[in-house]
Structure formats: structure tokens, C-alpha cells
Design a protein around this motif. Structure first.
Motif, short mmCIF file in Angstrom:
data_model
loop_
_atom_site.label_atom_id
_atom_site.label_comp_id
_atom_site.label_asym_id
_atom_site.label_seq_id
_atom_site.Cartn_x
_atom_site.Cartn_y
_atom_site.Cartn_z
N ILE A 1 33.41 6.64 -13.79
CA ILE A 1 34.57 5.74 -13.80
C ILE A 1 35.83 6.56 -13.62
O ILE A 1 36.07 7.52 -14.35
N SER A 2 36.66 6.18 -12.63
CA SER A 2 37.92 6.88 -12.40
C SER A 2 39.00 6.28 -13.29
O SER A 2 39.09 5.07 -13.44
N PRO A 3 39.90 7.12 -13.86
CA PRO A 3 40.99 6.59 -14.69
C PRO A 3 42.14 6.04 -13.85
O PRO A 3 43.04 5.42 -14.39
N VAL A 4 42.14 6.30 -12.54
CA VAL A 4 43.20 5.79 -11.67
C VAL A 4 42.59 4.98 -10.53
O VAL A 4 41.52 5.31 -10.02
N HIS A 5 43.25 3.89 -10.17
CA HIS A 5 42.88 3.06 -9.02
C HIS A 5 44.15 2.59 -8.33
O HIS A 5 45.14 2.30 -9.00
N GLY A 6 44.10 2.53 -7.03
CA GLY A 6 45.25 2.01 -6.30
C GLY A 6 45.70 2.94 -5.20
O GLY A 6 44.95 3.80 -4.72
N ILE A 7 46.96 2.76 -4.80
CA ILE A 7 47.56 3.53 -3.72
C ILE A 7 48.65 4.42 -4.31
O ILE A 7 49.51 3.94 -5.06
N PHE A 8 48.63 5.71 -3.96
CA PHE A 8 49.53 6.68 -4.59
C PHE A 8 50.15 7.62 -3.56
O PHE A 8 49.53 7.94 -2.53
N ALA A 9 51.35 8.09 -3.85
CA ALA A 9 51.92 9.25 -3.16
C ALA A 9 51.33 10.48 -3.83
O ALA A 9 51.35 10.58 -5.07
N VAL A 10 50.81 11.40 -3.03
CA VAL A 10 50.10 12.55 -3.59
C VAL A 10 50.50 13.83 -2.87
O VAL A 10 51.03 13.82 -1.76
N THR A 11 50.23 14.95 -3.55
CA THR A 11 50.26 16.25 -2.89
C THR A 11 48.84 16.79 -2.92
O THR A 11 48.09 16.55 -3.87
N VAL A 12 48.48 17.52 -1.88
CA VAL A 12 47.12 18.04 -1.77
C VAL A 12 47.18 19.55 -1.51
O VAL A 12 47.86 20.00 -0.59
N GLU A 13 46.49 20.31 -2.35
CA GLU A 13 46.39 21.76 -2.16
C GLU A 13 45.13 22.07 -1.38
O GLU A 13 44.02 21.70 -1.78
N LEU A 14 45.31 22.75 -0.24
CA LEU A 14 44.20 23.06 0.65
C LEU A 14 44.43 24.43 1.25
O LEU A 14 45.46 24.69 1.89
N LYS B 1 37.23 22.69 -0.45
CA LYS B 1 37.63 22.19 -1.76
C LYS B 1 39.13 21.87 -1.74
O LYS B 1 39.93 22.68 -1.27
N VAL B 2 39.50 20.70 -2.22
CA VAL B 2 40.91 20.30 -2.25
C VAL B 2 41.27 19.76 -3.64
O VAL B 2 40.42 19.22 -4.35
N LYS B 3 42.52 19.93 -3.98
CA LYS B 3 43.04 19.40 -5.25
C LYS B 3 44.10 18.36 -4.92
O LYS B 3 45.11 18.67 -4.29
N THR B 4 43.84 17.12 -5.33
CA THR B 4 44.77 16.02 -5.07
C THR B 4 45.54 15.72 -6.36
O THR B 4 44.94 15.37 -7.38
N THR B 5 46.86 15.85 -6.30
CA THR B 5 47.71 15.62 -7.47
C THR B 5 48.47 14.32 -7.28
O THR B 5 49.15 14.13 -6.27
N PHE B 6 48.37 13.44 -8.27
CA PHE B 6 48.95 12.09 -8.19
C PHE B 6 50.40 12.14 -8.67
O PHE B 6 50.67 12.43 -9.82
N GLN B 7 51.32 11.80 -7.75
CA GLN B 7 52.73 11.93 -8.05
C GLN B 7 53.41 10.60 -8.37
O GLN B 7 54.30 10.54 -9.22
N HIS B 8 53.01 9.53 -7.68
CA HIS B 8 53.71 8.24 -7.85
C HIS B 8 52.79 7.11 -7.41
O HIS B 8 52.18 7.19 -6.34
N LYS B 9 52.70 6.06 -8.23
CA LYS B 9 51.88 4.91 -7.85
C LYS B 9 52.69 3.95 -6.99
O LYS B 9 53.80 3.54 -7.37
N ILE B 10 52.13 3.57 -5.85
CA ILE B 10 52.81 2.67 -4.93
C ILE B 10 52.41 1.22 -5.18
O ILE B 10 53.26 0.34 -5.27
N ARG B 11 51.12 0.97 -5.32
CA ARG B 11 50.65 -0.40 -5.54
C ARG B 11 49.19 -0.37 -5.97
O ARG B 11 48.53 0.68 -5.97
N GLU B 12 48.68 -1.56 -6.33
CA GLU B 12 47.26 -1.71 -6.65
C GLU B 12 46.44 -1.81 -5.35
O GLU B 12 46.97 -2.12 -4.28
N GLU B 13 45.15 -1.57 -5.47
CA GLU B 13 44.25 -1.75 -4.33
C GLU B 13 44.13 -3.24 -4.01
O GLU B 13 44.11 -4.07 -4.92
#
Length: 303
Positions: free
Chosen positions: A214-227, A266-278
Motif C-alpha cells: 500500500i502506497s501512502p501517497v496517491h495522485g498527481i505531484f510535482a516531483v524531482t528525480v535523482e538519476l 535506480k531512481v529516487k523520486t522526491t514528492f514536492q507538491h500535490k497537484i490533484r487526486e487521481e
């Protein structure tokens, strides 16, 4: 940090300092406990040991919760804090019947030779949760170990806990969740092949399977990704993709100004801001229009 998977792999210790808990997310409260534990371990010149259970008792008894960290993420965070060993006890029907007294004697004392225990005064253990801080206090007087409780760490008069952070993430309150975690919430995973529907509508995504039930977050987000040591900005969807009848949770990220194949990395996705629900959409044309709006919102956030 040594990871000990199961009591069968636990060799007898000459002495140890111990704390017990799931430590999901390794938030600021957990970090404070481990700092105290490691300080005591250095004073006594003994290894600092965390005991956790897999699956968690809650999950074993059918009370599944979202998790803030995957197994690998948690081990990495724990090792960075200087813990010596993480004992992961397999929680099954047999173990669930172990009495509190037997847990203390057979594991904490006989196996770990515990000299000091650091535990919350609301912690319960053993069959029917009969063991508690008061029992350990009584036993410490005759069994030769010292005991300390872990004070609550608060933010804005709210106790920092994994359950509170889950609630904040579910509400989209990423800033308060980050304050309690001591870092922004992120998910690390390996890029996998997807259905490639995003390419057909002009928004190719990198797809990251979620290694948690189970994921603790659902929806659409602005993110940064480390790659590969570089940070990129983008917008992500995390959910079940209702437009294609999806049932498995998937993290899909559209990165701005990015055009590389990164399968297997391998990537790290960091959640910065929630835009809306799915949301569900009638067709991909309608979805495309919404993604354009989401991308615009995300880019404005990063300005």
C-alpha cells in the motif's frame, strides 16, 4: 550495519543495548531514539541493536497499513545513523504465542545478553500484548539490565509518529510530513518497461514499480528525480491508472526536457507538491488535455 534475518541466524552476544520497533520511515522520533541508543552503546562499549518483526504484527493479524519506506530504503536510513545490527524476527503463529516473559528471557537476555533497553512507555509485546514498560521495569531489578523510556518528539504540539506522517501524506500535506520525517518524502525504485501509452499522447514516462503493498501517497505531484547523480524536475502520477483498468499501484514520471532510455536504472523520486487526486478519464484525448494542465502547474511550482 549487520542485518540478521531470523532468530536462527542470531549468534549469542556478549552484551548489547536494545530497542524494539518497526521504525517505518525512520522519522525524527526514530532518529532521536537511535541517537540515544547509540550514545548508550558507546558508553558501555556494546553494540546497538534494533529488533523489528516481519511481517509486522499488525499486518500478520490482517491490519495492513501503508508503509513510508521499503525494506531497502529503511536499511539504508538505519545504517546511516550508526546502528550496529538490525535483528528482523519472523512473526508467525508460533512466535505470536510467545509470552512476554519468554520473549525477554529467551531473546533479549539469553541471545542478546541485553544490558540496556530503550523503549517507549506505551510499547506492548508478547502474547496478547501482555508485556509492557512496567514489566520490564520489574524484571530489570532482578535480571541485571537497565531501562529507559523514549520521550515523545513533537511538531506543533503533535507527536511525531509514522501514523501521523501517513495521515499527512494522504492529505497531501507534504511540507508537514517532510518536517516530521526530517526530509522530503521519496520513493526509490528501478525503472521498468511499461505499456508505453504515454508516448502515444506525447508524454513518455519512466515507470517505477512500487515495492510495497500500500502506497501512502496517491495522485498527481510535482516531483524531482535523482538519476545518475543529476536531479530532474517533472510531474508524476502514482495510483492504479483507472483509464486502462489498472489494479497494481505504479509510479509514472514525466520529466521535463528529458529524452533518454533509462530502463534498469535506480531512481529516487522526491514528492514536492500535490497537484490533484487521481481521476478516471473517458479517453486518452481527455487525459492528454489534463496532463498538459498538470505539467503547467508543476512548472509554475518550480519557478
Amino acid at each position: 550495519m549487520k542485518i540478521i534475518r531470523g532468530l536462527q541466524n542470531l549468534t549469542q552476544y556478549q552484551g548489547s543495548v536494545v530497542t524494539i520497533g518497526n521504525f517505518d520511515g525512520v522519522h525524527l522520533g526514530h532518529q532521536n531514539i537511535l541517537a540515544q541508543l547509540i550514545k548508550k552503546s558507546k558508553q558501555l562499549n556494546l553494540p546497538a541493536v534494533l529488533i523489528s518483526f516481519s511481517p509486522t504484527p499488525q499486518r500478520f493479524f490482517g491490519h495492513e497499513k501503508a508503509t513510508l519506506s521499503s525494506f531497502k530504503e529503511k536499511q539504508h536510513l538505519l545504517s546511516e545513523l550508526g546502528l550496529d545490527a538490525h535483528l528482523i524476527v519472523h512473526f508467525n503463529q508460533t512466535f505470536s504465542q510467545l509470552t512476554a516473559l519468554d520473549f525477554v528471557q529467551k531473546i533479549l537476555l539469553d541471545k542478546l545478553n541485553m544490558q540496556h533497553c530503550l523503549i517507549g512507555d506505551d510499547f506492548h509485546f508478547g502474547k496478547d500484548r501482555q508485556g509492557d514498560f512496567a514489566l520490564l521495569q520489574t524484571l530489570s531489578k532482578t535480571k541485571g539490565f537497565t531501562l529507559a523510556n523514549t520521550p515523545s518528539i513533537c511538531h506543533n504540539n503533535t507527536r511525531i509518529s509514522s501514523s501521523e506522517i501517513r495521515s499527512l501524506l494522504a492529505q497531501g500535506n507534504l511540507q508537514s510530513a517532510a518536517t516530521m520525517l526530517g526530509r522530503a518524502f521519496s520513493i526509490t525504485g528501478t525503472v521498468a518497461h511499461g505499456l508505453k501509452n504515454g508516448r502515444t499522447i506525447g508524454f513518455p514516462t519512466i515507470n517505477i514499480p512500487i515495492k510495497r503493498k500500500i502506497s501512502p501517497v496517491h495522485g498527481i505531484f510535482a516531483v524531482t528525480v535523482e538519476l545518475d547523480g543529476t536531479s530532474y524536475q517533472g510531474v508524476c502520477s502514482i495510483g492504479n491508472r483507472p483509464i486502462i483498468g489498472g489494479k497494481k499501484t505504479l509510479l509514472e514520471v514525466f520529466l521535463f526536457d528529458f529524452n533518454r532510455e533509462v530502463y534498469g536504472l535506480k531512481v529516487k523520486t522526491t514528492f514536492q507538491h500535490k497537484i490533484r487526486e487521481e481521476e478516471d478519464f473517458d479517453d486518452f484525448a481527455t487525459l492528454k488535455k489534463q496532463i498538459k494542465i498538470d505539467v503547467s502547474h508543476a512548472k509554475k511550482y518550480f519557478i
